[in-house]
Design a protein around this motif. Structure first.
Motif, PDB file in Angstrom:
ATOM      1  N   LEU A  97       7.530  15.396  -0.147  1.00 54.83           N
ATOM      2  CA  LEU A  97       6.556  15.188   0.924  1.00 54.83           C
ATOM      3  C   LEU A  97       6.879  13.927   1.720  1.00 54.83           C
ATOM      4  O   LEU A  97       6.625  13.872   2.930  1.00 54.83           O
ATOM      5  CB  LEU A  97       5.149  15.099   0.337  1.00 54.83           C
ATOM      6  N   LYS A  98       7.408  12.893   1.053  1.00 53.84           N
ATOM      7  CA  LYS A  98       7.809  11.687   1.776  1.00 53.84           C
ATOM      8  C   LYS A  98       8.912  12.001   2.777  1.00 53.84           C
ATOM      9  O   LYS A  98       8.930  11.463   3.883  1.00 53.84           O
ATOM     10  CB  LYS A  98       8.274  10.622   0.781  1.00 53.84           C
ATOM     11  N   VAL A  99       9.834  12.870   2.366  1.00 56.91           N
ATOM     12  CA  VAL A  99      10.897  13.285   3.300  1.00 56.91           C
ATOM     13  C   VAL A  99      10.289  14.012   4.492  1.00 56.91           C
ATOM     14  O   VAL A  99      10.650  13.758   5.654  1.00 56.91           O
ATOM     15  CB  VAL A  99      11.916  14.190   2.576  1.00 56.91           C
ATOM     16  N   TYR A 100       9.333  14.909   4.217  1.00 56.78           N
ATOM     17  CA  TYR A 100       8.702  15.646   5.312  1.00 56.78           C
ATOM     18  C   TYR A 100       7.940  14.713   6.252  1.00 56.78           C
ATOM     19  O   TYR A 100       7.968  14.890   7.473  1.00 56.78           O
ATOM     20  CB  TYR A 100       7.756  16.694   4.743  1.00 56.78           C
ATOM     21  N   LYS A 101       7.259  13.712   5.696  1.00 55.07           N
ATOM     22  CA  LYS A 101       6.528  12.759   6.537  1.00 55.07           C
ATOM     23  C   LYS A 101       7.477  11.966   7.418  1.00 55.07           C
ATOM     24  O   LYS A 101       7.163  11.644   8.568  1.00 55.07           O
ATOM     25  CB  LYS A 101       5.697  11.828   5.660  1.00 55.07           C
ATOM     26  N   LYS A 102       8.659  11.611   6.882  1.00 56.40           N
ATOM     27  CA  LYS A 102       9.657  10.923   7.708  1.00 56.40           C
ATOM     28  C   LYS A 102      10.067  11.797   8.883  1.00 56.40           C
ATOM     29  O   LYS A 102      10.264  11.320   9.998  1.00 56.40           O
ATOM     30  CB  LYS A 102      10.884  10.582   6.874  1.00 56.40           C
ATOM     31  N   ILE A 103      10.219  13.089   8.615  1.00 54.74           N
ATOM     32  CA  ILE A 103      10.636  14.013   9.667  1.00 54.74           C
ATOM     33  C   ILE A 103       9.549  14.171  10.726  1.00 54.74           C
ATOM     34  O   ILE A 103       9.822  14.193  11.928  1.00 54.74           O
ATOM     35  CB  ILE A 103      10.977  15.386   9.050  1.00 54.74           C
ATOM     36  N   SER A 104       8.278  14.248  10.297  1.00 54.51           N
ATOM     37  CA  SER A 104       7.189  14.553  11.230  1.00 54.51           C
ATOM     38  C   SER A 104       6.613  13.318  11.911  1.00 54.51           C
ATOM     39  O   SER A 104       5.900  13.440  12.900  1.00 54.51           O
ATOM     40  CB  SER A 104       6.069  15.294  10.492  1.00 54.51           C
ATOM     41  N   ASP A 105       6.891  12.115  11.397  1.00 61.88           N
ATOM     42  CA  ASP A 105       6.323  10.893  11.981  1.00 61.88           C
ATOM     43  C   ASP A 105       7.157  10.414  13.166  1.00 61.88           C
ATOM     44  O   ASP A 105       8.387  10.295  13.071  1.00 61.88           O
ATOM     45  CB  ASP A 105       6.262   9.773  10.938  1.00 61.88           C
ATOM     46  N   GLY A 106       6.511  10.090  14.259  1.00 61.72           N
ATOM     47  CA  GLY A 106       7.142   9.418  15.391  1.00 61.72           C
ATOM     48  C   GLY A 106       8.343  10.156  15.932  1.00 61.72           C
ATOM     49  O   GLY A 106       8.381  11.379  16.056  1.00 61.72           O
ATOM     50  N   SER A 107       9.397   9.385  16.251  1.00 60.28           N
ATOM     51  CA  SER A 107      10.606   9.956  16.841  1.00 60.28           C
ATOM     52  C   SER A 107      11.550  10.511  15.798  1.00 60.28           C
ATOM     53  O   SER A 107      12.556  11.125  16.136  1.00 60.28           O
ATOM     54  CB  SER A 107      11.332   8.877  17.661  1.00 60.28           C
ATOM     55  N   GLY A 108      11.264  10.286  14.538  1.00 57.31           N
ATOM     56  CA  GLY A 108      12.106  10.829  13.487  1.00 57.31           C
ATOM     57  C   GLY A 108      12.862   9.747  12.740  1.00 57.31           C
ATOM     58  O   GLY A 108      12.927   8.590  13.172  1.00 57.31           O
ATOM     59  N   PRO A 109      13.489  10.087  11.614  1.00 60.45           N
ATOM     60  CA  PRO A 109      14.190   9.099  10.786  1.00 60.45           C
ATOM     61  C   PRO A 109      15.557   8.740  11.341  1.00 60.45           C
ATOM     62  O   PRO A 109      16.132   9.472  12.143  1.00 60.45           O
ATOM     63  CB  PRO A 109      14.319   9.828   9.446  1.00 60.45           C
ATOM     64  N   ASN A 110      16.085   7.610  10.901  1.00 63.09           N
ATOM     65  CA  ASN A 110      17.448   7.210  11.231  1.00 63.09           C
ATOM     66  C   ASN A 110      18.429   7.840  10.260  1.00 63.09           C
ATOM     67  O   ASN A 110      18.051   8.298   9.181  1.00 63.09           O
ATOM     68  CB  ASN A 110      17.599   5.691  11.190  1.00 63.09           C
TER      69      ASN A 110
END
Length: 372
Positions: A97-110
């Protein structure tokens, strides 16, 4: 090999970006079950009790009394009050779920490798976010392996449920032989004799094994076995719910009888002279003693039945979430423990009214009052 094309398909990174809905509130609401049932915090130290409630180490360390589940009062076998079994399902779901939140939050992960560019794809095998350049290097390096990579934009458009289902399907079950898991030996065989997952090397070279079957058949059988046990518990749950309702009604009647008796005593005693005030206090004390006896007996029985109902709820919820989200590794690790807990639950029977000791009435008190 130096000129071989990569096995996996490259995601189309030049596809125009589309607007993606925010699933943050859905994630917060739908996945509360992965939190500690005590402090409701998302912690990686979740323990699974024999009653199938899930608590973090902090709550278990502060639990009073030690040795009992704070939710249903079921005894914890370990002397320290800390169970040995980790809730691998909930711990791994938190990580995914942490991975999914990184994907769905803001502009996305680095990018997980170069750290500088925004990630354009996600490799579920490596569990890494990759920019366009690092993705090409990744494809070349793993050209002989089937690593599935997907666009971040596509994942952002999906729901958390779909993301967890896809990542579950991509998870491999590793060989149970010591050292083989760290070497990446993937298991596809189950030994019915030693009840362990094996890689092809162990199955072929170790003569102590025998009676093999496909590992996916075994995990499916274990899931079905848990599902059948939960269905049987649902039928038994009706009996416990009926007992719980009867106990609640009986407790209310006992309270009403206590109030009526106190009122009767006060009405009679008020007509007596000062010489029998001492008798009044003795009568009141007798009523309180009988009332407290009955209340304690019913409270203990209510607490026990409530604990059983909560254990049944926890078992239904856990097996349901395992069916939805558990990887094969999680099923193999957790199923025997959960099965043992479900078997213990199946042995329990609701106490009928005639089997329980009925709290005493007020006959003695009435006799003394009549004599007075």
């Amino acid at each position: 090999d130096s000129t071989a094309a990569p096995v996996e398909m490259r995601p189309r990174l030049d596809t125009p970006q589309c607007s993606t809905p925010s699933h943050q509130s859905t994630v917060e609401d739908d996945f509360q079950f992965v939190l500690c049932e005590g402090c409701q915090q998302e912690l990686p130290t979740l323990k699974l009790l024999t009653c199938l409630h899930t608590l973090c180490l902090n709550c278990l360390s502060e639990n009073k009394p030690v040795g009992q589940c704070p939710v249903c009062r079921t005894a914890i076998p370990q002397a320290s009050g800390i169970p040995d079994m980790d809730n691998l399902l909930f711990i791994n779901l938190q990580a995914r779920l942490k991975v999914y939140k990184k994907i769905s939050d803001g502009s996305g992960p680095n990018c997980s490798r170069c750290r500088g560019e925004l990630a354009a794809s996600w490799c579920s095998e490596c569990e890494e976010f990759l920019c366009t350049k690092c993705f090409e290097d990744h494809q070349w390096f793993f050209k002989k392996r089937n690593h599935e990579a997907r666009r971040v934009e596509e994942l952002r458009a999906e729901s958390a449920h779909r993301f967890l289902e896809d990542t579950r399907k991509s998870c491999n079950l590793f060989c149970s032989t010591p050292g083989h898991a760290s070497q990446g030996h993937v298991s596809s065989i189950y030994c019915n004799k030693c009840e362990k997952a094996l890689c092809c090397i162990c199955a072929l070279l170790d003569s102590q094994h025998g009676s093999f079957c496909d590992i996916r058949s075994e995990t499916q059988r274990r899931q079905e076995e848990l599902g059948t046990m939960v269905q049987e518990l649902k039928q038994k749950r009706n009996g416990f719910e009926a007992t719980y309702s009867v106990l609640q009604d009986e407790a209310a009647r006992l309270e009403q009888a206590q109030r009526e008796m106190r009122e009767l005593i006060r009405e009679r005693v008020e007509h007596l002279v000062q010489l029998i005030r001492q008798e009044e206090e003795e009568l009141l004390m007798l009523v309180e003693t009988r009332q407290e006896q009955g209340r304690q007996e019913l409270a203990r029985e209510l607490q026990r039945v409530e604990g059983v109902l909560r254990r049944m709820e926890a078992s239904e919820r856990l097996v349901e979430k395992m069916n939805l989200y558990a990887t094969e590794q999680e099923v193999m690790d957790m199923q025997p423990f959960i099965k043992k807990s479900l078997e213990d639950l199946q042995q329990l029977q609701p106490v009928t009214a005639r089997d329980r000791a009925q709290p005493g009435d007020f006959a003695k008190c009435r006799a003394r009052l009549q004599a007075l």
